[in-house]
Write an enzyme that holds these catalytic residues in place. Structure first.
Site, PDB file in Angstrom:
ATOM      1  N   HIS A 147      -3.664  -4.719   0.242  1.00 35.74           N
ATOM      2  CA  HIS A 147      -3.025  -5.312   1.419  1.00 35.74           C
ATOM      3  C   HIS A 147      -3.054  -6.836   1.307  1.00 35.74           C
ATOM      4  CE1 HIS A 147      -2.420  -1.737   3.920  1.00 35.74           C
ATOM      5  NE2 HIS A 147      -3.491  -1.273   3.297  1.00 35.74           N
TER       6      HIS A 147
ATOM      7  N   CYS B 152       0.821  -1.207   0.000  1.00 34.57           N
ATOM      8  CA  CYS B 152       0.000   0.000   0.000  1.00 34.57           C
ATOM      9  C   CYS B 152       0.862   1.266   0.000  1.00 34.57           C
ATOM     10  CB  CYS B 152      -0.989  -0.043   1.162  1.00 34.57           C
ATOM     11  SG  CYS B 152      -2.418   1.003   0.852  1.00 34.57           S
TER      12      CYS B 152
ATOM     13  N   GLU C 232      -1.468  -8.973   2.851  1.00 31.78           N
ATOM     14  CA  GLU C 232      -1.360  -9.644   4.160  1.00 31.78           C
ATOM     15  C   GLU C 232      -2.721 -10.019   4.742  1.00 31.78           C
ATOM     16  OE1 GLU C 232      -0.743  -6.488   3.532  1.00 31.78           O
ATOM     17  OE2 GLU C 232      -1.322  -5.150   5.190  1.00 31.78           O
TER      18      GLU C 232
HETATM   19  N1  GLN Z   1      -1.653   6.790   3.054  1.00 34.86           N
HETATM   20  C1  GLN Z   1      -1.874   6.069   1.840  1.00 34.86           C
HETATM   21  C2  GLN Z   1      -3.255   6.304   1.273  1.00 34.86           C
HETATM   22  O1  GLN Z   1      -4.139   6.716   1.964  1.00 34.86           O
HETATM   23  C3  GLN Z   1      -1.626   4.575   2.023  1.00 34.86           C
HETATM   24  C4  GLN Z   1      -2.601   3.928   2.940  1.00 34.86           C
HETATM   25  C5  GLN Z   1      -2.138   2.584   3.428  1.00 34.86           C
HETATM   26  O2  GLN Z   1      -0.954   2.247   3.370  1.00 34.86           O
HETATM   27  N2  GLN Z   1      -3.050   1.788   3.924  1.00 34.86           N
HETATM   28  O3  GLN Z   1      -3.485   6.070   0.107  1.00 34.86           O
END
Ligand code: GLN
Length: 550
Positions: free
Chosen positions: A524, A393, A526
């Site tokens: 994600h 992410c 994970e």
């Molecule tokens: N801060 C980033 C976003 O909002 C990544 C978010 C995250 O890693 N879950 O897109």
């Protein structure tokens, strides 16, 4: 008196004495041992707080936010449930006081109570009973196991315990209560004490609820003498008191429960026929890896860590750690995970060069500015020194920024999350997300839950998954800016995963002949890793890390 029979069996798990003794793992393990008897099981988590979901809570204080396929942001226990059961859970499998009250208040505003005075009892309690029954009906499972968060005697979970009592009134033979309690062994006495548990059972009795089973958590195994004392004092049969001493690996808990024949006890009490004898051979094989992996693989997780002890830290990244473990175990090695503070790499080139000691580097999800340049420096080091890199992410967005700045010659490239006026907004917010932010509508305002993704032929991602279309869970507001895709691709970055309409970049990677594993996922992965089916991208990352080690 003959009572009605439910279509499903219910097991309620309540906590006694204190929190943090592994009630979630006990619940997940109860689910596991019943599923291993061929029954279909769903697990439900009740969080008594007033937050409508877990999305607005700080993970360093409350633990990881676990996102379901549906996009609901839940407690990390839901992650344990899915991992132990190897089953996706639905939004009805999670509830908070906030969620229940919100629905009751909405109904009241819509004149849904026909002019009555709306009260916690019976209306809110009734809404909880309905939710318990709906969770069981929608999951169509033989057994629904409900963990009621908090400890018996708390103010905030009382309505949930009372709702469980009402369900027991309705379907007595089909409802069972387990108390997960704690038996301290004070160092000054050196003896295990049963009294706090006796008090906890008495407190539960005052709700009109009698536990059928007690799981006796402690640092030590429960001896026969204390088991008998608890049995007589708490009116629970001695064989229904399960010794649950501390373990090195949580994956041993279902195996320990079965040593005390817990699934037989539960099934007999509920008068439920199992489909077969307990089959946990795969699980046993998996759990054994935690104790006897050969060799290690060193993974450095570069994140922003502050004011936190290891305990809280590992809770904030629980799914990432578990996903690494599953893939490492499957490859026959043990992971050695180091927490690396991104801030260290902001200005200190020597610190960055120490990253060479790791077999793989991972930048997990995150928000905000802290340590961001340090993370970018670490990513650059991994790229230039061919250390396997996996970005999750934010880790994918920062990998894209690093590539834009240092390879695609887009000086000052950034995400508009940190620098709204950047000369090259390679990561930016999509218009509908921007609208929500402007309204300060933060709850559930992200791209959340499962979205499909199409993989490009001949890429690391495609060969890892062995499939063309996949589905993964998201939790973010920002995306790769479509206007920069061509420039980034020309400079050598491959967008190997895209949304089916081609507009959202889901996976970025470097060609395999340039770097054995330099890959970032906007989602994600994970959240989808399971003990018995490790995640393909984590498998590929760990394989590259092992290769680097040799
Ligand atoms: N801060 C980033 C976003 O909002 C990544 C978010 C995250 O890693 N879950 O897109």
């Amino acid at each position: 008196m003959k009572r009605a029979r439910a279509d499903h069996k219910y097991i309620f798990v309540v906590g006694g004495v204190m929190s943090g003794v592994g009630k979630g793992i006990a619940t997940a393990s109860i689910g596991k041992i019943l599923a291993a008897r061929g029954l279909s099981v769903n697990l439900v988590k009740v969080d008594p707080y007033l937050n409508v979901d877990a999305g607005t809570m700080n993970p360093t204080e409350h633990g990881e936010v676990f996102v379901l396929d549906s996009g609901l942001e839940t407690d990390q226990d839901m992650g344990n449930y899915e991992r132990f059961l190897d089953r996706d859970l639905g939004p009805e499998d999670y509830m908070t006081s906030g969620m229940v009250y919100q629905s009751v208040i909405e109904r009241e505003r819509n004149l849904g109570y026909g002019g009555k005075c709306v009260e916690a009892v019976p209306h809110v309690r009734g809404a909880i009973v309905e939710r318990f029954e709906r969770a069981a009906a929608l999951a169509k499972s033989d057994v629904t196991v409900v963990e009621i968060g908090g400890t018996v005697g708390d103010f905030s979970n009382a309505l949930f315990i009372d709702a469980a009592r009402v369900l027991k009134m309705k379907y007595s033979e089909d409802v069972l209560f387990v108390m997960v309690s704690y038996l301290p062994v004070p160092s000054t006495i050196g003896e295990m004490k049963t009294r706090p548990t006796q008090h906890a059972v008495a407190a539960l009795n005052s709700y009109g609820v009698q536990p059928d089973v007690i799981v006796a958590r402690s640092t030590h195994p429960l001896d026969q003498k204390r088991k008998e004392k608890l049995a007589i004092q708490c009116s629970v049969e001695a064989n229904c008191i399960i010794s649950a001493p501390d373990v090195d690996s949580v994956y041993d808990v279902p195996l320990n429960f079965e040593r005390d024949k817990l699934s037989d006890i539960l099934l007999e009490t509920l008068d439920l026929q199992p489909k077969h004898e307990s089959d946990m051979s795969d699980w046993r094989r998996f759990a054994a890896h935690a104790h006897n992996g050969k060799g290690t693989v060193k993974i450095g997780i570069v994140g922003k860590y502050f004011d936190t002890g290891d305990f809280v830290l590992s809770d904030a990244y629980l799914s990432v750690i578990e996903a690494i473990k599953y893939s490492a175990y499957a490859a026959g090695v043990k992971p050695e995970i180091s927490w690396l503070n991104a801030k260290e790499y902001q200005t200190n080139p020597k610190a960055v060069s120490e990253l060479a000691a790791y077999d793989g580097i991972l930048v997990p999800g995150g928000f905000g500015e802290t340590g961001i340049e340090g993370k970018i420096n670490a990513i650059r080091f991994a790229r230039e020194h061919k250390i396997p890199y996996f970005g999750l992410c934010y880790g994918m967005q920062l990998m894209t920024i690093e590539y834009a700045r240092n390879v695609a010659n887009l000086a000052g490239a950034h995400t508009t999350e940190i620098d709204p006026k950047t000369s090259h907004p390679v990561i930016m917010i999509l218009p509908d997300q921007a609208e929500k932010l402007a309204r300060k509508d933060y709850g559930g305002s992200m791209r959340l839950g499962a979205y499909p993704c199409v993989l490009k032929k001949g890429t690391i991602a495609r060969s890892a998954y062995g499939a063309e279309e996949i589905s993964e869970r998201h939790r973010h507001r920002y995306e790769v800016n479509p206007e920069y895709i061509e420039r980034l691709e020309k400079a050598g970055l491959i967008f190997s995963g895209k949304s089916p309409d081609g507009t959202l970049m889901e996976i970025a990677e470097l060609p395999k002949n340039e770097h054995s594993f330099m890959l970032g996922a906007q989602f994600h992965p994970e959240l989808r890793a399971r003990p018995l089916s490790p995640h393909p991208l984590f498998n590929a990352f760990i394989a590259a890390a092992i290769q680097k080690r040799i």
